[in-house]
Structures are given as C-alpha cells and as structure tokens.
Design a protein around this motif. Structure first.
Motif, mmCIF file in Angstrom:
data_model
loop_
_atom_site.group_PDB
_atom_site.id
_atom_site.type_symbol
_atom_site.label_atom_id
_atom_site.label_comp_id
_atom_site.label_asym_id
_atom_site.label_seq_id
_atom_site.Cartn_x
_atom_site.Cartn_y
_atom_site.Cartn_z
ATOM 1 N N ASP A 185 -3.889 2.912 20.038
ATOM 2 C CA ASP A 185 -4.605 3.659 19.084
ATOM 3 C C ASP A 185 -3.948 2.647 18.216
ATOM 4 O O ASP A 185 -4.990 1.842 17.589
ATOM 5 N N VAL A 186 -2.790 3.577 17.857
ATOM 6 C CA VAL A 186 -1.773 2.325 16.372
ATOM 7 C C VAL A 186 -2.421 1.855 16.386
ATOM 8 O O VAL A 186 -2.015 0.694 15.386
ATOM 9 N N TYR B 131 3.035 8.546 12.699
ATOM 10 C CA TYR B 131 2.407 8.551 14.264
ATOM 11 C C TYR B 131 4.038 8.453 14.354
ATOM 12 O O TYR B 131 4.937 9.020 15.343
ATOM 13 N N SER B 132 5.696 7.688 13.817
ATOM 14 C CA SER B 132 6.876 7.484 14.090
ATOM 15 C C SER B 132 7.117 8.550 14.640
ATOM 16 O O SER B 132 7.542 9.352 14.128
ATOM 17 N N ILE C 158 7.253 1.349 15.195
ATOM 18 C CA ILE C 158 7.134 2.754 15.442
ATOM 19 C C ILE C 158 7.068 3.033 16.875
ATOM 20 O O ILE C 158 6.696 2.085 17.208
ATOM 21 N N VAL D 263 6.422 6.027 19.145
ATOM 22 C CA VAL D 263 4.949 6.873 20.131
ATOM 23 C C VAL D 263 5.295 7.848 20.738
ATOM 24 O O VAL D 263 6.549 6.937 21.980
ATOM 25 N N THR E 236 -1.145 6.739 22.823
ATOM 26 C CA THR E 236 -1.315 6.409 21.237
ATOM 27 C C THR E 236 -0.968 5.276 20.752
ATOM 28 O O THR E 236 -1.310 4.838 19.608
ATOM 29 N N LYS F 23 11.305 6.640 9.987
ATOM 30 C CA LYS F 23 10.335 6.303 9.529
ATOM 31 C C LYS F 23 9.707 6.285 8.121
ATOM 32 O O LYS F 23 8.803 5.622 7.456
ATOM 33 N N GLN G 15 -5.143 0.308 15.212
ATOM 34 C CA GLN G 15 -5.310 0.750 13.740
ATOM 35 C C GLN G 15 -5.184 -0.131 12.819
ATOM 36 O O GLN G 15 -5.463 -0.977 11.808
ATOM 37 N N MET H 257 1.206 3.974 9.020
ATOM 38 C CA MET H 257 1.219 4.305 10.285
ATOM 39 C C MET H 257 2.199 5.074 10.735
ATOM 40 O O MET H 257 2.749 5.607 11.785
ATOM 41 N N TRP I 252 1.113 -0.861 7.303
ATOM 42 C CA TRP I 252 1.636 -0.269 8.729
ATOM 43 C C TRP I 252 3.008 0.684 8.492
ATOM 44 O O TRP I 252 3.586 1.778 9.108
#
Length: 457
Positions: free
Chosen positions: A310-311, A328-329, A300, A302, A307, A335, A314, A324, A321
C-alpha cells in the motif's frame, strides 16, 4: 612328712589347641586388615594431594587440533580475569563515592557493578576464558603455519610498554583524523532530496574486542609527583630502573594474590603480538582495503507485506517519501529523517536488505523486501567507492579478522572437556563493602504491591 603341693597342668585337648590357633589367625587378619585400611587411607590422601597439585593442572580442559589447553592455564587466566573485574568494581565504587549524590550517576554505577557481579558468575567467566584460550591457540597455530614469529626483543619491549615504559621514547600521539569529504550530489540525487539533505554518518560496525593486557596498579604503584621549591609540580622521570622496580612489585603481588607469574603475563602479551601479526597477514590475503563500495539508502519499515504494498503504491502515485516515512515507518531511529540510513558497506546490514540495496540503481525504489525486522521499501540515493575514516577502517579490519577467525574455529578439531565447569576458580571475590552495597541495592528496589482481594472473592 607333708608332700609338696604341685599345681596340676591342665590338659590341652586338640579342640582347645584348634581354638587358640583360630584366635591367633583372627588377630593376624585384623592386624593385617587394619594396616591395609590405614595404607589405603594414606594412599588416597596422598593421591588426592598429588592429583590436585600435580596431575589435575596438567589435564586438558580442551584440545585444539591436538594441542592441549591445560587446567593450570585455564585456572590461572580465570583468576586474572576475575582480578581485573574486581579491580573495575573497586574503581567504580570510588566514582560512586564521588558522584553518588547524583541519582542518574548512582543508577549508572549501580548497573555497572551489577554487571560485573554477573560476569563473575563461574560458568560465565569460565566460558569466556576458555573461548579466549582456544582462540589464542588457534592464533598461534595459524601464525606458525605462516612462519610468523615473535622475537624475545619484541616481547620484552611489549611488556615494558604495557607498564607505560617506552625505552625509545613515548609514542607520538596521532593527530585527530580529518573527516572524509561528503560526496557532491548529482542532479538525480538533488531531485530526490530536499535542498538541506546530506548523507548521514556511516553506521558503525561493531567490532569484536581485541584482547589487551591491562596492568592494574594500586595508588602506591603509580609514579609519584615531587614538588620543587617553587609551586610547579614536576613528574618524577620514569626510568628503566623505575620500570623494573614497578614490574617486580606488581608481579610479586600477582603471584601472591592470584598465582599469576611472569610466564603467564608474557604468554598473554605474546599472544597479542601474534594476533597483531596474524591480522596483518590475513587482511592482506583478504585484500581488505580502505577504499570500499558503499551505498547511500533510505527505507520505510512496516510490519507486514500488505502495508508495504500500500505504501509503495502511494509513493509511485506521487506521495512524498518523507511524509510516508513519518506516517508509516516503524523504524523510530530515522523515520523523522525520511528513513535515511546514510552510507554503508557490505556486511553492515542483514543479508536480504544488503542484497536489494546494492542491486538498485540511484533513485530506484525496491519492491517490498522481507527481513527479520519486517518489510522494507528501499530507495538508493548514492552508490560509489568511498574512502573509510581511520576509525571505520579499524572497525572493518576487526570485523573481517573476526569473521575469518570464526571460520578457522569452525573448521578446527576442538574437544572441550565437560569437567572444566567444576574447575573454575571462585577467587578473587568482590570485597565485602561492594557485596553489601549490592545487597542494599536489591533491598531498595520497590516491590510490586498486589491488589487486595475483594470480600466477595
């Protein structure tokens, strides 16, 4: 009785005699000066001709470990490179005439011709040819160190093969390679992935192009097709005599059009043979194998570390996964597949990413890893020694040899003479119809319209 009149001879004084002598000396000086100037002019003209015709071609444009790369070789190979690009442009124009009604095809062909025009720019093509000649000299030097030789018989056969003539029979076409079986997922991998997930294809390693000889033939030089009494078309047998006739015709055209003779062609093909032999020797020294260590990973990506943290938090708290990655990716290429990168070996990814991926255990998730692309969260899904496909193996060979050759060049003593820039040939050039097409293409590009100024401005 009248006296005979006699002309009285004027008396020449010393002053008058001195003036006459000065004038005589001045005339001599003028004559000598004129002769000297004439001789100098003739000498300069002769020197210019000799320098341009005989001396300049011998001058080096580069010296590689003491071995000279001559101006003559540089200019000859540049003319040949230009010839190939111009031929490609002609071929592209022929396709354009056939498919130009298709807007997408028109745009594609137009882009190709514009790219060729940019490649023909003297500094660009000159630099490329100079680099190739330096590389060729390094290859020959390294081959000599290892006692590698190219025999006359090998060279003769390669020349014939370049023209499509195979004295010992046409090579057998290699069968289509079989796909490498996908590894069976173990319980850990099955727990990490949805039931339908499978590893994606191994990312392609972009190889450095191998120099090749391309013999460009005009339609009249292609072996003809004769028609038998029945409607069946049978190709004319391509005999040794046919090859020799074609070879003589092509080389005569090369020499007439671009001053590229038989020795230049054989030099190019011989360099390719040395490259092939040297590659085999070097790859054996480097122990490059078809069996390589690879990892299967997903990530992933970012933009910043906060960030990423944070990911990661989570995910560790139970977030899915794939959700996420979709949310976010910033890597839009994968993605939607949960950031799946498939299997890859060493050298395929940037150093920071590779180091982290190869150090992780199956199922383990990394701390945020920073690269030039941003911040990554990486999870390894597989780690094993895998067999490369034929295409992947050839790409790996090219990559390893290119890396080795780059190192050889860095360690070499190379002196490049700045005047090479002024000696790049400008011919052959694009045909007038192609130049006209490019000009019309530029004129047809819509120009941006500036907004009209308001009255109060």
């Amino acid at each position: 009785m009248a006296k005979n009149p006699r002309q009285k001879q004027p008396l020449q004084t010393k002053k008058h005699l001195a003036r006459i002598e000065r004038e005589r000396i001045q005339r001599r000086y003028i004559l000598i000066s004129s002769i000297v100037v004439l001789v100098l002019v003739v000498a300069l003209i002769v020197y210019g001709i000799v320098e341009q015709t005989y001396l300049q071609p011998l001058q080096p444009v580069a010296v590689v470990n003491g071995q000279k790369v001559s101006t003559r070789d540089f200019q000859t190979q540049t003319r040949y490179a230009r010839y190939q690009l111009v031929s490609n442009a002609r071929n592209t124009m022929q396709f354009l005439e056939l498919f130009g009604n298709n807007p997408e095809a028109l745009s594609s062909f137009q882009g190709q011709i514009q790219q060729i025009q940019a490649q023909l720019e003297p500094t660009s093509i000159g630099q490329e040819v100079l680099d190739n000649l330096i590389e060729a000299e390094l290859i020959r030097q390294e081959a000599e160190k290892r006692g590698l030789l190219v025999t006359k018989e090998e060279l003769d056969e390669a020349v014939a093969n370049a023209f499509g003539y195979y004295q010992n029979g046409t090579p057998t076409i290699q069968p289509t390679e079989k796909p490498i079986p996908t590894s069976t997922l173990n319980p850990t991998q099955k727990a990490l992935l949805p039931p339908t997930s499978t590893p994606t294809a191994t990312p392609v390693i972009t190889p450095t192009a191998t120099p090749v000889i391309t013999i460009t033939l005009t339609p009249t030089q292609i072996p003809t097709i004769t028609q038998t009494p029945d409607p069946t078309l049978t190709p004319t047998p391509y005999t040794e005599q046919g090859f020799q006739s074609l070879y003589d015709e092509v080389m005569a055209n090369f020499e007439k059009d671009i001053q590229f003779d038989e020795s230049d062609l054989r030099y190019q093909i011989e360099t390719n043979l040395y490259r092939e032999k040297l590659m085999e020797a070097v790859l054996a020294e480097l122990e490059v194998s078809r069996e390589v260590e690879q990892v299967w990973a997903r990530h992933i990506l970012v933009a910043d570390e906060q960030t990423a943290q944070d990911v990661l938090k989570q995910i560790r708290e139970g977030a899915d996964w794939n959700d996420m990655a979709m949310l976010y990716s910033t890597d839009t290429s994968n993605k939607e597949q949960g950031g799946d990168l498939g299997w890859f070996g060493r050298g395929a990814m940037v150093v920071e990413f590779e180091k982290a991926a190869f150090e992780l255990s199956i199922g383990e998730i990394s701390e945020p890893v920073q690269t030039s692309f941003g911040w990554h969260i990486i999870q390894v899904l597989g780690h094993e020694v895998r067999t490369l496909s034929e295409s992947e193996y050839q790409q790996l060979r090219e990559q390893k040899f290119s890396e080795w050759l780059t190192q050889v060049r860095e360690n070499a003593t190379i002196d490049i003479r700045d005047y090479w820039v002024d000696r790049v040939p400008a011919e052959p050039t694009l045909p007038p119809e192609i130049v006209q097409f490019l000009q019309q293409s530029v004129q047809s590009i819509p120009q941006p319209t500036l907004p009209a100024a308001s009255p109060d401005q």
